[in-house]
Design an enzyme around this catalytic site. Structure first.
Site, PDB file in Angstrom:
ATOM      1  N   ARG A 167      41.196  39.182  28.054  1.00 43.84           N
ATOM      2  CA  ARG A 167      40.580  38.051  28.776  1.00 43.84           C
ATOM      3  C   ARG A 167      39.504  37.350  27.940  1.00 43.84           C
ATOM      4  NH1 ARG A 167      44.375  39.362  30.383  1.00 43.84           N
ATOM      5  NH2 ARG A 167      44.917  40.419  32.306  1.00 43.84           N
ATOM      6  N   SER A 214      40.921  38.725  39.853  1.00 41.14           N
ATOM      7  CA  SER A 214      40.134  39.942  39.588  1.00 41.14           C
ATOM      8  C   SER A 214      38.689  39.572  39.273  1.00 41.14           C
ATOM      9  CB  SER A 214      40.713  40.703  38.407  1.00 41.14           C
ATOM     10  OG  SER A 214      41.993  41.158  38.732  1.00 41.14           O
ATOM     11  N   GLU A 284      34.866  39.527  35.017  1.00 37.24           N
ATOM     12  CA  GLU A 284      35.950  38.720  34.432  1.00 37.24           C
ATOM     13  C   GLU A 284      35.747  37.262  34.845  1.00 37.24           C
ATOM     14  OE1 GLU A 284      39.954  40.303  34.638  1.00 37.24           O
ATOM     15  OE2 GLU A 284      40.775  38.296  34.897  1.00 37.24           O
TER      16      GLU A 284
END
Ligand SMILES: Cc1cc2nc3c(=O)[nH]c(=O)nc-3n(C[C@H](O)[C@H](O)[C@H](O)COP(=O)(O)OP(=O)(O)OC[C@H]3O[C@@H](n4cnc5c(N)ncnc54)[C@H](O)[C@@H]3O)c2cc1C
Length: 289
Positions: A167, A214, A284
């Site tokens: 990510r 998420s 995230e």
């Protein structure tokens, strides 16, 4: 406040909540909607000369807006769209929605990115975040990226020269287009795989409420959602924000959640998981405050 005639000429008078999948956000001084790459380039140069931070916005599926101050928020939505196919190479503008991209590729019997079907993201945001799922990530298919830097210069960079990880990517600028090396696949198979991935997502994730996917990255060898669940936090509410009962790594907006309520839940999760499991969960989601 800075006074920039150039920046203000691109301002749109809209609330930020419209541009975040969490449906939270207030007013911004500089919420800009350029319609051309040359306008985008001028905006980046002007913001840089005024010392203002920029924030590109694609699908807004990973951005939580707080007090954005003088940050220059730039929507990709009105930039020109591009989709070109040359054998198994597909070149697309960053503002293509993932879902349409997969469908358009299917028309040419080219597949590969079905694993991110169902994510309400754009190509540019998915590259910036190196979006991934089911053991694959977008960089597995990337050939090159074009982006405009803070000096207004267009750069084309090979995927091998980009640092990327879980990510995260090293691209410092506004991504405008990218090329992908797709796989030969029948249209029927692409459609079937896309449907299958979406039904898996609907089964596991709380799609019935706004969210940002998420909230935390999975720590090495563990699942953030499982850790949060084991700490007994599933279903915990702060006002209109809730730690989803379906998937504990999702925070959902049950209708009237505020930025502060989401942050409160994030803090509770981080403190509890750190205390009970000795693990520091890393965000995230991009919190802009
Ligand atoms: C229901 C749901 C499911 C999700 N499932 C997944 C999943 O399975 N896997 C996964 O990885 N993520 C998932 N996400 C999170 C999110 O969709 C991804 O992070 C996605 O890559 C973000 O794309 P976006 O276009 O919405 O980016 P945005 O939210 O608009 O932006 C995210 C970041 O990218 C930057 N950015 C956006 N566009 C550009 C650009 N053109 N140039 C440079 N920087 C840019 C922004 O400044 C910001 O820092 C999910 C989210 C939701 C809501």
């Amino acid at each position: 406040m800075f006074d920039s005639k150039m920046l203000t000429s691109f301002v749109i008078k809209s609330s930020l909540c419209k541009y975040s999948n969490m449906k939270i956000g207030g007013k911004a001084t500089y919420l800009l909607a350029p319609h051309s790459l040359s306008d985008l380039s001028s905006i980046l140069v002007e913001a840089n000369s005024l010392g203002l931070k920029i924030l590109p916005v694609g699908g807004g599926s990973n951005i939580l807006f707080g007090n954005v101050g003088n940050r220059v928020i730039i929507l990709d939505a009105y930039l020109p769209e591009l989709f070109e196919v040359d054998n198994e190479t597909v070149i697309a503008s960053s503002n293509q929605k993932i879902s349409s991209f997969i469908d358009m590729c299917a028309q040419y019997e080219l597949g590969g990115l079905e694993f991110i079907a169902g994510i309400p993201a754009h190509i540019g945001g998915a590259i910036h975040m190196n979006a991934g799922a089911f053991g694959k990530c977008i960089f597995d298919y990337l050939l090159w990226v074009e982006y405009i830097d803070k000096h207004g210069k267009i750069n084309k960079i090979d995927f091998k020269s980009i640092k990327f990880g879980y990510r995260t990517t090293s691209i410092d600028g506004f991504i405008t287009k990218a090329a992908f090396n797709m796989e030969k696949k029948t249209k029927e198979q692409i459609i079937a795989d896309k449907k299958d991935i979406i039904s898996k997502r609907l089964e596991r994730h709380p799609y019935d409420y706004p969210s940002l996917g998420s909230t935390f990255k999975n720590p090495a060898g563990k699942y953030a959602g499982k850790l949060i669940e084991e700490c007994g936090l599933k279903g915990l509410q702060q006002g209109g924000a809730e730690i989803s009962k379906k998937h504990a790594n999702f925070i959902i907006n049950k209708g009237s959640a505020t930025f502060e309520e989401v942050i409160e839940l994030i803090n509770i999760i981080q403190e509890t998981v750190s205390r009970e499991k000795g693990i520091n969960l890393e965000l995230e989601v991009k919190v802009i405050n």
